[in-house]
Design a protein around this motif. Sequence first.
Motif, mmCIF file in Angstrom:
data_model
loop_
_atom_site.group_PDB
_atom_site.id
_atom_site.type_symbol
_atom_site.label_atom_id
_atom_site.label_comp_id
_atom_site.label_asym_id
_atom_site.label_seq_id
_atom_site.Cartn_x
_atom_site.Cartn_y
_atom_site.Cartn_z
ATOM 1 N N ASP A 178 1.231 2.229 -11.012
ATOM 2 C CA ASP A 178 -0.133 2.222 -11.516
ATOM 3 C C ASP A 178 -0.574 0.804 -11.881
ATOM 4 O O ASP A 178 -1.734 0.430 -11.664
ATOM 5 C CB ASP A 178 -0.255 3.129 -12.744
ATOM 6 C CG ASP A 178 -0.117 4.606 -12.387
ATOM 7 O OD1 ASP A 178 -0.298 4.943 -11.197
ATOM 8 O OD2 ASP A 178 0.187 5.407 -13.296
ATOM 9 N N ALA A 179 0.357 0.018 -12.427
ATOM 10 C CA ALA A 179 0.033 -1.366 -12.782
ATOM 11 C C ALA A 179 -0.249 -2.183 -11.536
ATOM 12 O O ALA A 179 -1.158 -3.018 -11.515
ATOM 13 C CB ALA A 179 1.187 -1.991 -13.579
ATOM 14 N N TRP A 180 0.523 -1.949 -10.481
ATOM 15 C CA TRP A 180 0.269 -2.636 -9.210
ATOM 16 C C TRP A 180 -1.131 -2.312 -8.704
ATOM 17 O O TRP A 180 -1.858 -3.192 -8.263
ATOM 18 C CB TRP A 180 1.296 -2.212 -8.176
ATOM 19 C CG TRP A 180 2.662 -2.791 -8.363
ATOM 20 C CD1 TRP A 180 3.064 -3.635 -9.352
ATOM 21 C CD2 TRP A 180 3.804 -2.559 -7.539
ATOM 22 N NE1 TRP A 180 4.398 -3.946 -9.206
ATOM 23 C CE2 TRP A 180 4.879 -3.298 -8.094
ATOM 24 C CE3 TRP A 180 4.041 -1.799 -6.410
ATOM 25 C CZ2 TRP A 180 6.151 -3.301 -7.543
ATOM 26 C CZ3 TRP A 180 5.310 -1.799 -5.853
ATOM 27 C CH2 TRP A 180 6.355 -2.546 -6.403
ATOM 28 N N LYS A 181 -1.504 -1.034 -8.775
ATOM 29 C CA LYS A 181 -2.806 -0.605 -8.263
ATOM 30 C C LYS A 181 -3.948 -1.174 -9.100
ATOM 31 O O LYS A 181 -4.931 -1.691 -8.561
ATOM 32 C CB LYS A 181 -2.891 0.921 -8.265
ATOM 33 C CG LYS A 181 -1.936 1.617 -7.321
ATOM 34 C CD LYS A 181 -2.081 3.130 -7.461
ATOM 35 C CE LYS A 181 -1.099 3.872 -6.589
ATOM 36 N NZ LYS A 181 -1.225 5.344 -6.740
ATOM 37 N N SER A 182 -3.832 -1.076 -10.418
ATOM 38 C CA SER A 182 -4.945 -1.461 -11.292
ATOM 39 C C SER A 182 -5.202 -2.959 -11.274
ATOM 40 O O SER A 182 -6.351 -3.393 -11.378
ATOM 41 C CB SER A 182 -4.663 -0.997 -12.723
ATOM 42 O OG SER A 182 -3.494 -1.627 -13.222
ATOM 43 N N GLY A 200 10.536 4.548 -8.998
ATOM 44 C CA GLY A 200 10.927 5.310 -10.179
ATOM 45 C C GLY A 200 9.905 5.335 -11.297
ATOM 46 O O GLY A 200 9.640 6.385 -11.872
ATOM 47 N N ASP A 201 9.312 4.229 -11.605
ATOM 48 C CA ASP A 201 8.408 4.129 -12.738
ATOM 49 C C ASP A 201 6.965 4.239 -12.268
ATOM 50 O O ASP A 201 6.437 3.336 -11.629
ATOM 51 C CB ASP A 201 8.633 2.785 -13.443
ATOM 52 C CG ASP A 201 7.863 2.682 -14.748
ATOM 53 O OD1 ASP A 201 7.071 3.600 -15.041
ATOM 54 O OD2 ASP A 201 8.070 1.690 -15.468
ATOM 55 N N GLN A 202 6.309 5.356 -12.585
ATOM 56 C CA GLN A 202 4.913 5.544 -12.185
ATOM 57 C C GLN A 202 4.015 4.492 -12.824
ATOM 58 O O GLN A 202 3.024 4.058 -12.227
ATOM 59 C CB GLN A 202 4.437 6.940 -12.578
ATOM 60 C CG GLN A 202 2.995 7.255 -12.208
ATOM 61 C CD GLN A 202 2.757 7.244 -10.701
ATOM 62 O OE1 GLN A 202 3.599 7.681 -9.935
ATOM 63 N NE2 GLN A 202 1.610 6.723 -10.280
ATOM 64 N N GLN A 203 4.359 4.074 -14.030
ATOM 65 C CA GLN A 203 3.556 3.060 -14.700
ATOM 66 C C GLN A 203 3.574 1.749 -13.928
ATOM 67 O O GLN A 203 2.557 1.040 -13.885
ATOM 68 C CB GLN A 203 4.067 2.842 -16.127
ATOM 69 C CG GLN A 203 3.855 4.034 -17.054
ATOM 70 C CD GLN A 203 4.339 3.768 -18.461
ATOM 71 O OE1 GLN A 203 5.020 2.769 -18.704
ATOM 72 N NE2 GLN A 203 3.992 4.654 -19.382
ATOM 73 N N SER A 219 0.842 -1.186 0.000
ATOM 74 C CA SER A 219 0.000 0.000 0.000
ATOM 75 C C SER A 219 0.877 1.236 0.000
ATOM 76 O O SER A 219 1.952 1.250 0.618
ATOM 77 C CB SER A 219 -0.937 0.036 1.214
ATOM 78 O OG SER A 219 -1.868 1.102 1.090
ATOM 79 N N GLU A 220 0.427 2.277 -0.683
ATOM 80 C CA GLU A 220 1.191 3.513 -0.793
ATOM 81 C C GLU A 220 0.888 4.437 0.379
ATOM 82 O O GLU A 220 -0.193 4.377 0.967
ATOM 83 C CB GLU A 220 0.860 4.215 -2.105
ATOM 84 C CG GLU A 220 1.817 5.327 -2.479
ATOM 85 C CD GLU A 220 1.464 5.949 -3.816
ATOM 86 O OE1 GLU A 220 2.196 6.854 -4.247
ATOM 87 O OE2 GLU A 220 0.448 5.547 -4.416
ATOM 88 N N HIS A 221 1.845 5.302 0.689
ATOM 89 C CA HIS A 221 1.753 6.234 1.813
ATOM 90 C C HIS A 221 0.451 7.035 1.790
ATOM 91 O O HIS A 221 -0.230 7.164 2.802
ATOM 92 C CB HIS A 221 2.944 7.186 1.782
ATOM 93 C CG HIS A 221 2.819 8.364 2.682
ATOM 94 N ND1 HIS A 221 3.132 8.310 4.020
ATOM 95 C CD2 HIS A 221 2.394 9.631 2.448
ATOM 96 C CE1 HIS A 221 2.909 9.486 4.565
ATOM 97 N NE2 HIS A 221 2.470 10.310 3.643
ATOM 98 N N SER A 222 0.086 7.559 0.650
ATOM 99 C CA SER A 222 -1.059 8.462 0.558
ATOM 100 C C SER A 222 -2.397 7.738 0.416
ATOM 101 O O SER A 222 -3.444 8.381 0.351
ATOM 102 C CB SER A 222 -0.877 9.397 -0.641
ATOM 103 O OG SER A 222 -0.750 8.647 -1.836
ATOM 104 N N GLN A 223 -2.385 6.413 0.372
ATOM 105 C CA GLN A 223 -3.616 5.670 0.106
ATOM 106 C C GLN A 223 -4.387 5.291 1.362
ATOM 107 O O GLN A 223 -5.527 4.841 1.271
ATOM 108 C CB GLN A 223 -3.277 4.390 -0.680
ATOM 109 C CG GLN A 223 -2.751 4.648 -2.074
ATOM 110 C CD GLN A 223 -3.781 5.315 -2.957
ATOM 111 O OE1 GLN A 223 -4.900 4.844 -3.091
ATOM 112 N NE2 GLN A 223 -3.405 6.441 -3.558
ATOM 113 N N ALA A 224 -3.787 5.419 2.528
ATOM 114 C CA ALA A 224 -4.441 4.983 3.758
ATOM 115 C C ALA A 224 -5.098 6.160 4.470
ATOM 116 O O ALA A 224 -4.407 7.092 4.886
ATOM 117 C CB ALA A 224 -3.425 4.317 4.684
ATOM 118 N N PRO A 225 -6.428 6.153 4.632
ATOM 119 C CA PRO A 225 -7.097 7.230 5.356
ATOM 120 C C PRO A 225 -7.033 7.070 6.869
ATOM 121 O O PRO A 225 -7.569 7.897 7.601
ATOM 122 C CB PRO A 225 -8.548 7.116 4.862
ATOM 123 C CG PRO A 225 -8.713 5.680 4.539
ATOM 124 C CD PRO A 225 -7.381 5.196 4.047
ATOM 125 N N CYS A 226 -6.394 5.998 7.336
ATOM 126 C CA CYS A 226 -6.261 5.774 8.778
ATOM 127 C C CYS A 226 -4.788 5.709 9.149
ATOM 128 O O CYS A 226 -3.917 5.611 8.287
ATOM 129 C CB CYS A 226 -6.973 4.488 9.202
ATOM 130 S SG CYS A 226 -6.451 3.037 8.265
#
Length: 275
Positions: free
Chosen positions: A130-134, A124-127, A60-67
């Motif tokens: 994004d692939a991990w998330k999608s 480094g690679d945003q893609q 999980s990414e730093h900015s993705q957790a609301p708790c």
Amino acid sequence: ELVTVGGTGGDSQRFETSTFRYYGRPAHDQSIYNAQAVYLGGSEICNPVESRVRGKIVFSEHSQAPCRLDKVYLALNKAGASGFVYVGLTYTPGFLCYLHHTWDPNKYSRRQMFMVEISRRAIGDQQLLDAWKSSSMAGMRASIYPPHNSEFETLFQSLAWTIVFRVLSPLAAFHTCIVAVYEVVRLTQYFWVQRRLARASLPVESIRTAELLIVVIEAPIMFFIGTILVFGEYGPNMLPYTVHRVGFFLFTGASVVTTLIVALLMREEARGVMG
């Protein structure tokens, strides 16, 4: 070290990891081999479904957790996740190695699940992210094993760091606090003297209210800053994360208040010069 294999991220990739001192098993015992990986974001990371995370390594990414991070850790541990990979913001993982949210730092240190950090910028690679998330890392497997980066942990425990940030810096803060307290006493006495002169219809000088406000604010703030510096504001964080965040705000936010008061003081000085 973190190794991911397969899935949408390619055949094999390696990422530098660091551990969280107060979460999960000791660093030398933090190894998971060839476990299925899954990515969770948003509120899902705070309330994970057991069937999705049991026995898996959760990303999980730093900015993705609301708790809070400790709430995420407890929820994943309860759901049976094998490990948690926290995608942080720093260039080198490990800056938050002493992070904890409770007054007892070791409250979660004996839990089964362990947690490591990798750098968002190291990916480094945003893609790739994004692939991990999608895909939620469908088909990807991961391994986590030593060595983990302990650069920051070693730095925070070093003698030079301790002397500069936990001895000399607090002493400077406490000295400033003492000077501010002295000025509060002096200006308060001056205020009462001027008030008595006014009652006696004798000439009085103007009350420097802005100057008094500055030192009244400065004294408790500098005492608090000195205290949290002793307890490792810049590492190792010995107090709960919330307390250290408040301390950081006082370093930056309170300066806005004092700047406004200094502006008032300068206006008083200008008014005095111009008559």
